[in-house]
Write an enzyme that holds these catalytic residues in place. Structure first.
Site, PDB file in Angstrom:
ATOM      1  N   ASP A 193      -5.962  12.785  -3.539  1.00  0.00           N
ATOM      2  CA  ASP A 193      -6.624  13.728  -2.650  1.00  0.00           C
ATOM      3  C   ASP A 193      -7.862  14.336  -3.299  1.00  0.00           C
ATOM      4  O   ASP A 193      -8.941  14.400  -2.692  1.00  0.00           O
ATOM      5  CB  ASP A 193      -5.644  14.812  -2.205  1.00  0.00           C
ATOM      6  CG  ASP A 193      -4.805  15.339  -3.360  1.00  0.00           C
ATOM      7  OD1 ASP A 193      -5.096  14.983  -4.527  1.00  0.00           O
ATOM      8  OD2 ASP A 193      -3.858  16.106  -3.121  1.00  0.00           O
TER       9      ASP A 193
ATOM     10  N   ASP B 161       6.448   4.647   5.310  1.00  0.00           N
ATOM     11  CA  ASP B 161       6.227   3.708   4.212  1.00  0.00           C
ATOM     12  C   ASP B 161       7.530   3.090   3.715  1.00  0.00           C
ATOM     13  O   ASP B 161       7.494   2.167   2.907  1.00  0.00           O
ATOM     14  CB  ASP B 161       5.507   4.409   3.047  1.00  0.00           C
ATOM     15  CG  ASP B 161       4.295   3.637   2.585  1.00  0.00           C
ATOM     16  OD1 ASP B 161       3.777   2.827   3.378  1.00  0.00           O
ATOM     17  OD2 ASP B 161       3.869   3.814   1.439  1.00  0.00           O
TER      18      ASP B 161
END
Length: 1118
Positions: A844, A418
């Site tokens: 998550d 990223d």
């Protein structure tokens, strides 16, 4: 160089079945089949007569442009046939040697790289692997290579080969014609622009039997009214059948000519074998779980009586003290109920890997080579900053994945960078190069663990349980290679910097020379952009060391590089070589596919941090490999158990596995101090809470070490779901998206998956990629368990996944580049319903909650050997900031629509309580902070929370305490957690509850009420002075504001004990009972804060930090 007419030429491109077979088919009047790949990377079957319609189909193939800098005119020819030939090899090599870039308002480009890293590339699958020089005069290209790295028949490079096809099929190097068969008269006519396919009926043909290839007899009929072939419509609206290896099993006799021998009569497996389960549940011993449940009831009743008594007997002398204590105690009781109720039904599970091998990997009459029938597996590894996440750690994780014990041709690894850093890119290339020796070494000697850094750091006898006599020699060789590998990785930052400085200096010299030649003013300052340069002498398209427009951390193009191209379908064993120092003659030397990806980032776009990166990986992998299952790992979590993926597949492929959305593995950490001062192992949660949830609806998703079902990530419901209409009543509800169909054919249409979804709404949900939409039903079918039991209603036929994957070509990779662009998710449901969910720092937990809320189940897989291992912060400040992030996410969940109070009826009651506790537990910090000050207030004021310490109060207190101790002992028994670990968890609960959790609540309330976002950042990390001490970071003291509340609690309670003791001694009528009550609870608070105080002390022999804190505190009191 020409050969005799009767001898086969070296330029022959031999059909796997020989030339005669195809000629016979043509002579009999049957139409030759042609395959064409669309812009989305899918295949369409075309007859020779349909090749003239290429103009009508051009719109379907030209959704994007791939620019090839060396040969701009080499675009896909009109109607190339997909054959197991040199053309396929050419495209594969081109893809693996090209760096693809693209993005918003930019053309997708493929940059052909001469080399990826400075060191030599050895493995033929790796990017940068090239053969001999091209035989064409004045051409500096390289001859194409096969799986072993040997030059294949054409003596020219890919570009010259494509030119030869256009020019009539004659090699420009040796002037010989290309051949299909064994004789000169087999030379095909290339004027049509197409290559003939090998005979589809031949059993050795592999390119004709591909996964995800649509073989419909309606491929030419399903055209839209405009004449263009509509894949979207064909896939979701047709009722045609798939071919072997896809979502439809052909009816008897439909495709007898196209199926392998022995498979035309139906499912090729022997269904008479006795059915064996892959997994089994192991209930907890009744002698442990029954008393545990009984004690929960006893303590619940005792708490009820105690709280009633406390409310009815207030302390008239200190109502303020009594009021604060009773409110806190009621909340603690509520919080304890939320935590303990979901633990009523813990279970254990076991897998049988031998049965898995027998069902999926064993040879059979229809599969004599033993090709695996397991589904594909895509492994995601995410990293963002090479400075905080060392590239060597990430490289070791990648190496452990490449060496995993899973079918090589079914495994694909994706690394998401990223940060777009060249350092990470070249580190991954170095890892791919080192895998050439590391992976075969692991397979040959059955190495565990398969992280080289961890393996070579193990203490003990490395030869234990090793049977081969050459193990010691091989180990020494690999150890030397790994040491050199580490030196190269650690030297990459300096290497990149020196290289970039040299190229930038060259550019400056060119600029100065240009000014002099053009007559410009030499005194003017030279403005040359400080670029970051790759090993082949070109600009890095990602982030530069010196930020520049379109080359900054948050502003760069999409980057995609196939580091290791997909391997061949069958094992490739090493060849005997006298010069080789390691013998791999009986070892499969293939490597799984490895892809480097950095999604596009542009200013003004919300990239959604890790969740956005994971969704980009989902889309790119769907286009390139489309594994039905996804394993996601953090860059510092490596595979410690080579069979971990197989363990997870036991649950997915077992009866009822089609309802499982993910398999969560426990997180295990290494590098933790032996005393585990700050409860970094978190065993109470991973071995207690998660095991208990496994007996309800499944564990929560914790961010790493999780095996997902790709279809569940797309936001679809499970095949079957249960709706719960009350506390003890439930109502079965079968999903409407799977219909009861013929046993040989199962329809796959949009309305079968989701009644609210049709073809027109596909772009709104998944984006405008046709390849991505078409991959969804294929992934759903391939993820089903085998239909080898009457109870498995939603299965697939055995042997359906033994067909090789299609090779990668530029069109497929270009499509993958487009789906990772920053604009792709605009006006879609990515992050809202599809993929990882946005809007929380703990994406998550929210992602797992959404799946459970749709009726999916999850499973907790605890293996005998830890499946994965990673690192955790052992420094106090780092640990507190980690907990702060978790707690902040929980507060965001509580104030969002993901609150379990708003869940659907498909969420079980106990599962709902567990998710409710996830959002509520940070608020306990408010009451915990107040309760920790109550003993000190009692000692200062001379009053206690009760008016007198009578027998009733003491009996209630003793009962509650003893039941708590009993529950702890029994929980230790069924969870396997040690008493010391349990106590460390209790201590850190109070430390984090009075610091990180409190700040998280404040931060969440400010965000909800006032819209103010507050971030608590870490100070600069100090370097440990003692490099030989692996726990040196434990003694570092880095100040943070999170330490203020615990320090204040400690100081106030210590002073209060001294004050109360002195006051009692010097009073005329000493009240020892109140002193003892207040002092007892003060010591209880201080005992829990002991690890925190020890952390402030730092290393022995130095002035403790707490001394300076006390001096500061007392100086301000004066």
């Amino acid at each position: 160089m020409a050969s005799a007419p009767h001898n086969p030429s070296k330029k022959s491109i031999r059909s796997p079945g020989g030339g005669g077979s195809q000629n016979n088919r043509n002579a009999s009047g049957q139409t030759v089949k042609f395959a064409r790949r669309t812009s989305s990377g899918r295949y369409v079957s075309l007859s020779r007569e349909d090749m003239d319609m290429s103009g009508e189909l051009s719109g379907d193939y030209m959704n994007y442009t791939v620019h090839i800098p060396p040969t701009p005119d080499n675009q896909p020819m009109d109607g190339p046939a997909e054959a197991a030939s040199v053309a396929v090899k050419a495209e594969e090599q081109y893809v693996s040697n090209s760096l693809f870039t693209g993005g918003f308002n930019s053309v997708t480009r493929a940059h052909l790289m001469d080399k990826v890293i400075d060191s030599e590339v050895m493995h033929p699958q790796m990017a940068g692997a090239k053969g001999s020089s091209c035989a064409m005069q004045a051409c500096d290209g390289k001859v194409m290579r096969d799986e072993r790295g040997e030059d294949i028949d054409p003596c020219e490079c890919r570009d010259c080969y494509l030119d030869a096809q256009k020019g009539g099929g004659t090699c420009p190097g040796c002037k010989e014609p290309y051949k299909i068969g064994e004789y000169e008269d087999d030379v095909p006519d290339f004027r049509t622009g197409a290559l003939s396919l090998p005979a589809p009926g031949n059993a050795k043909t592999t390119a004709d039997n591909r996964m995800s290839v649509m073989k419909s007899n309606k491929s030419l009929l399903m055209r839209s009214q405009t004449g263009e072939f509509d894949h979207n419509r064909w896939l979701f609206e047709s009722k045609g059948t798939y071919g072997y290896g896809n979502a439809y099993w052909p009816k008897d006799g439909m495709y007898d000519d196209d199926l392998e021998e022995g498979m035309a009569d139906g499912i090729p497996e022997n269904m008479d074998k006795p059915w064996k389960p892959l997994t089994r549940k192991i209930p907890m011993p009744a002698g442990i779980i029954s008393p545990y449940r009984l004690l929960i009831v006893v303590r619940l009743v005792a708490l009820g009586f105690f709280l009633v008594w406390r409310v009815k007997h207030p302390n008239e002398e200190a109502m303020w003290l009594w009021g604060m204590s009773i409110v806190c105690e009621i909340w603690f009781a509520f919080s304890w109920i939320l935590d303990v109720i979901p633990k009523l039904h813990p279970i254990n599970r076991a897998t049988d890997l031998s049965v898995l091998k027998e069902k999926f990997d064993m040879p059979s009459p229809s599969n004599p080579s033993g090709r695996s029938d397991l589904p594909g597996m895509d492994v995601f590894v995410s990293t963002a900053d090479p400075e905080k996440e060392p590239p060597l750690v990430t490289a070791n994780t990648i190496l452990s994945i490449l060496a995993a014990n899973y079918p090589v041709e079914k495994l694909a690894s994706y690394i998401s960078d990223d940060g777009g850093a060249l350092l990470t890119f070249e580190a991954m290339a170095e890892a791919a190069s080192f895998a050439n020796i590391w992976v075969p070494f692991c397979r040959k000697h059955d190495i565990e663990p398969r992280n080289p850094d961890t393996y070579f750091s193990l203490k003990g006898d490395p030869t234990k349980n090793k049977r081969r006599s050459d193990f010691v020699k091989d180990r020494r060789k690999v150890k030397r290679e790994y040491d050199e590998f580490k030196v190269r990785i650690n030297g990459l930052p300096d290497s990149i910097r020196r290289r970039s400085d040299a190229f930038n200096a060259r550019e400056e010299m060119k600029a100065i020379k240009h000014i002099r030649e053009s007559g410009g003013d030499p005194t003017e300052p030279i403005k040359v952009t400080k670029a970051t340069w790759m090993a082949d002498g070109t600009h890095w398209p990602g982030t530069w060391a010196t930020s520049a427009p379109e080359h900054a951390r948050g502003d760069h193009a999409s980057i995609l590089q196939v580091m290791l191209k997909p391997p061949s379908a069958d094992p490739l064993y090493g060849l005997p070589d006298e010069d080789q120092t390691m013998d791999f003659t009986d070892v499969d030397i293939r490597l799984p596919m490895l892809v480097y990806m950095s999604r596009e980032k542009r200013r003004g776009y919300d990239h959604n941090k890790k969740a956005g990166a994971m969704n980009a990986l989902v889309r790119a992998s769907a286009v390139m490999s489309n594994g039905p299952f996804i394993l996601n790992l953090d860059c510092d979590h490596y595979i410690n158990n080579a069979d971990a993926m197989r363990e997870g597949m036991c649950f997915m492929m077992d009866r009822g596995g089609d309802r499982i959305c993910y398999i969560q593995f426990p997180q295990r950490f290494e590098g933790i101090d032996p005393s585990d001062r700050y409860a970094n192992h978190n065993t109470v949660f991973f071995d207690g809470n998660m095991r208990a949830l496994d007996g309800v609806q499944g564990p929560v998703y914790v961010g790493t070490g999780c095996l997902f079902r790709r279809f569940a990530l797309y936001g679809f419901d499970p095949p079957r779901a249960t709706e719960y209409t009350g506390l003890f009543t439930k109502k079965e509800k079968k999903s409407t998206y799977i219909k009861e169909t013929d046993s040989d054919t199962q329809s796959l249409r949009a309305e079968d998956f989701d009644t609210d979804l049709d073809t027109a709404l596909l772009p709104k949900r998944f984006g405008n990629s046709a390849a991505l939409s078409e991959s969804i039903p294929v992934a759903e079918f391939q993820g089903r368990p085998l239909a080898d039991h009457p109870g498995i209603k939603h299965g697939r036929p055995p042997g359906a996944l033994r067909v090789p994957r299609p090779p990668l070509d530029p069109a497929t990779v270009a499509e993958a580049v487009s789906v990772i662009s920053c604009w792709y998710e605009d006006k879609t449901e990515w992050g809202d319903r599809v993929g990882w969910i946005y809007g929380s720092v703990t994406e998550d937990v929210v992602t797992g909650y959404r799946m459970h809320n749709r009726g999916w189940r999850s499973v907790y897989c605890i293996t005998k050997r830890d499946a994965f291992r990673g690192s955790a912060p052992i420094n106090l400040t780092d640990r507190l900031h980690q907990v702060l992030r978790w707690a902040t996410g929980s507060v965001e969940i509580f104030f969002s629509r993901n609150n379990a109070l708003l869940a659907s009826r498909r969420l079980k009651l106990l599962q709902r309580i567990a998710y409710l506790n996830v959002g509520i537990y940070p608020f306990t910090s408010i009451f915990l902070l107040v309760y920790c000050f109550l003993p000190a207030l009692s000692l200062f004021s001379g009053y206690f929370i009760v008016q007198t310490l009578n027998v009733t109060f003491l009996v209630y207190l003793l009962t509650i305490t003893l039941t708590l101790i009993g529950l702890a002992i029994l929980e230790v028994k069924w969870s396997g957690v040690g008493l010391e670990e349990w106590w460390r968890n209790e201590q850190f609960w109070l430390i984090s509850g009075t610091s990180a959790h409190l700040y998280a609540v404040v931060q969440g309330l400010l965000k909800v009420v006032a819209g103010i976002e507050i971030s608590f950042t870490l100070t600069t990390k100090s370097t440990a002075e003692d490099e030989e001490d692996i726990y040196a970071d434990l003694y570092l003291v880095k100040w943070t504001s999170l330490m203020i509340p615990p320090i204040t609690i400690m100081m106030v309670n210590i002073i209060a004990i001294a004050f109360g003791f002195a006051k009692t001694i010097y009073s005329e009528v000493p009240k020892w009972s109140k002193l003892m009550g207040g002092a007892f609870f003060s010591f209880w608070v201080l005992a829990h804060l002991y690890p925190f105080a020890k952390g402030l002390m730092g290393r022995r022999g130095k002035t403790p930090t707490i001394v300076f804190v006390c001096m500061y505190f007392f100086s301000h009191l004066q």
